[in-house]
Design a protein around this motif. Sequence first.
Motif, PDB file in Angstrom:
ATOM      1  N   LEU A  38      18.841   3.736  73.833  1.00  0.00           N
ATOM      2  CA  LEU A  38      19.345   4.830  73.314  1.00  0.00           C
ATOM      3  C   LEU A  38      19.927   5.946  74.147  1.00  0.00           C
ATOM      4  O   LEU A  38      20.317   6.998  73.646  1.00  0.00           O
ATOM      5  CB  LEU A  38      18.548   5.659  72.292  1.00  0.00           C
ATOM      6  N   LYS A  39      19.965   5.643  75.547  1.00  0.00           N
ATOM      7  CA  LYS A  39      20.623   6.569  76.280  1.00  0.00           C
ATOM      8  C   LYS A  39      22.054   6.808  76.216  1.00  0.00           C
ATOM      9  O   LYS A  39      22.747   5.913  75.917  1.00  0.00           O
ATOM     10  CB  LYS A  39      20.226   6.405  77.856  1.00  0.00           C
ATOM     11  N   PRO A  40      22.734   7.797  76.658  1.00  0.00           N
ATOM     12  CA  PRO A  40      24.349   7.938  76.364  1.00  0.00           C
ATOM     13  C   PRO A  40      25.022   6.748  76.904  1.00  0.00           C
ATOM     14  O   PRO A  40      26.056   6.407  76.387  1.00  0.00           O
ATOM     15  CB  PRO A  40      24.672   9.426  77.050  1.00  0.00           C
ATOM     16  N   ASP A  41      24.585   6.505  78.440  1.00  0.00           N
ATOM     17  CA  ASP A  41      25.313   5.303  78.953  1.00  0.00           C
ATOM     18  C   ASP A  41      25.357   3.944  77.892  1.00  0.00           C
ATOM     19  O   ASP A  41      26.578   3.341  78.166  1.00  0.00           O
ATOM     20  CB  ASP A  41      24.854   5.169  80.278  1.00  0.00           C
ATOM     21  N   MET A  42      24.223   3.901  77.323  1.00  0.00           N
ATOM     22  CA  MET A  42      24.303   2.790  76.631  1.00  0.00           C
ATOM     23  C   MET A  42      25.069   2.752  75.157  1.00  0.00           C
ATOM     24  O   MET A  42      25.864   2.026  74.524  1.00  0.00           O
ATOM     25  CB  MET A  42      22.881   2.079  76.318  1.00  0.00           C
ATOM     26  N   LEU A  43      24.781   4.030  74.678  1.00  0.00           N
ATOM     27  CA  LEU A  43      25.411   4.174  73.445  1.00  0.00           C
ATOM     28  C   LEU A  43      27.000   4.425  73.428  1.00  0.00           C
ATOM     29  O   LEU A  43      27.693   4.026  72.296  1.00  0.00           O
ATOM     30  CB  LEU A  43      24.935   5.586  72.854  1.00  0.00           C
ATOM     31  N   ARG A  44      27.463   4.850  74.533  1.00  0.00           N
ATOM     32  CA  ARG A  44      29.070   4.950  74.553  1.00  0.00           C
ATOM     33  C   ARG A  44      29.469   3.509  74.678  1.00  0.00           C
ATOM     34  O   ARG A  44      30.738   3.315  73.928  1.00  0.00           O
ATOM     35  CB  ARG A  44      29.496   5.468  75.863  1.00  0.00           C
ATOM     36  N   LEU A  45      28.867   2.481  74.726  1.00  0.00           N
ATOM     37  CA  LEU A  45      29.320   1.007  74.581  1.00  0.00           C
ATOM     38  C   LEU A  45      29.321   0.557  73.112  1.00  0.00           C
ATOM     39  O   LEU A  45      30.068  -0.543  72.649  1.00  0.00           O
ATOM     40  CB  LEU A  45      28.270   0.214  75.291  1.00  0.00           C
TER      41      LEU A  45
END
Length: 482
Positions: free
Chosen positions: A137-144
């Motif tokens: 759920l961190k931003p780097d993953m969510l942007r995907l």
Amino acid sequence: MDLALLLALMAIVIPVLLHLLTRASKPRPGTAKLPPGSLGLPVIGQSLDLLRAMRANTAEQWIQARVDRYGPVSKLSLFGIPTVLLTGSKGNKFLFFNPSLASQQPQSAQRIIGERNILELMGADHKRVRGALLEFLKPDMLRLYVGKIDDEVRRHLDENWAGRRTVTVMPLMKKLTFDIISLLLFGLEGGAVRDGLNRDFDHVMDGMWSVPVDLPFTAFRRSLKASASARRVLAGITRETKAKLQRGEASRNSDLIACLLSLTDDSGAPLLSEEEIVDNAMLSLIAGHDTSSILLTFLIRHLANDPDTLAAMVHEHEEVAKSKGDGEALTWEDLMKLKLTWRAAQEMLRLVPPVLGTFRRATEDLEFDGYLIPKGWQVMWMAPTTHKDGSIFPEPDKFNPSRFENQAASVVPQCSFVAFGGGPRICVGMEFARIETLVAMHYLVRRFRWKLCCKENTFVRDPAPSPLHGLPIELEPKAASP
């Protein structure tokens, strides 16, 4: 269980509870005194009063009446357990940041979700599982995943809103958010498996706050049965995803299950057990779709009667759309520009928090503000005690998104806006909820106009807020938008 056996069990259990309540109500020698208040009737306490107030949408007045009578700290009994109610930002901070206060769910919820979910864990286990969930759920993953959410929202509106003169918002928002969360958690596209899981979760929610007695025809029995069915599906998905990872047909970024299965400790062993993955998938499905659907529903409800905020929101979304090609999906960078929309969402969460409050459990004797909180007692916080405090949020009953333009500590004290909780256990899905809300509102405000069908604009809590009749609205399509 026949009636005679049930009565026999009650004859044994009730005297034990009475003894525990009586013993717990006595201050311990050499310690601070217990907070003011009453534990009320044995076992029942103030539980029925609170539930009645929630269903009558007078819970805020019920809480305030206690504060007026007893002050910011008081004792009562809820769901058979002696409880201390803490109010105000100081009380919230004590509760959120005290390591001696463990998360406390109703027994019914614990049995339905599973004992290894993040809400039940403490210490190293909590840190390990929370870290694993944050990895996804961190931003780097969510942007995907913004593009996938964009596709789901557009598909949902085409299938369930377009061409309709009236729709009922709450069930449609629940379907949308469930479809989104099941896609991102398990990679489930539309079809029989996802639809079946959705039906199971409708019944899972029935008994979350119920008497945990497993008898036929009760909400708790229905929830346990639906939970068992859902868990079988999730366990099967977990095993299938594990096999796909081994064959190279899935990657760590595919979905939540793939991410959790890919995590290992320093020795290379799996970081989470299958039971922990299933239990936390259950919790994520509940938290990830139910609260977001409430926020979206109440935003739609409010905007129907707030043309100024709606016009400003439409302008913001049209400005973003101008930079896109026809049919082009939103990106993470687009969402970062939708500041007014998120401020409006935060203000809606302040006025109608999806979760009124929750419990913690004292794992040792504690003292707060000169009062004793005995080991084993519940400690409860309630969002309205700060959300509706005029000294923190001036004109607290007024919808005013601009109050979230500057959230410096000097403006809003720490632990005052608690829609997502606070401290080490603050909601891990907060950023996900923001993305989901912004994408959904982007297409709703650009594609439709609406007005409320019901003259009465009321809602109840049971235990989550639900608008009258599920919020039926009349729809009017706007000129074609991409």
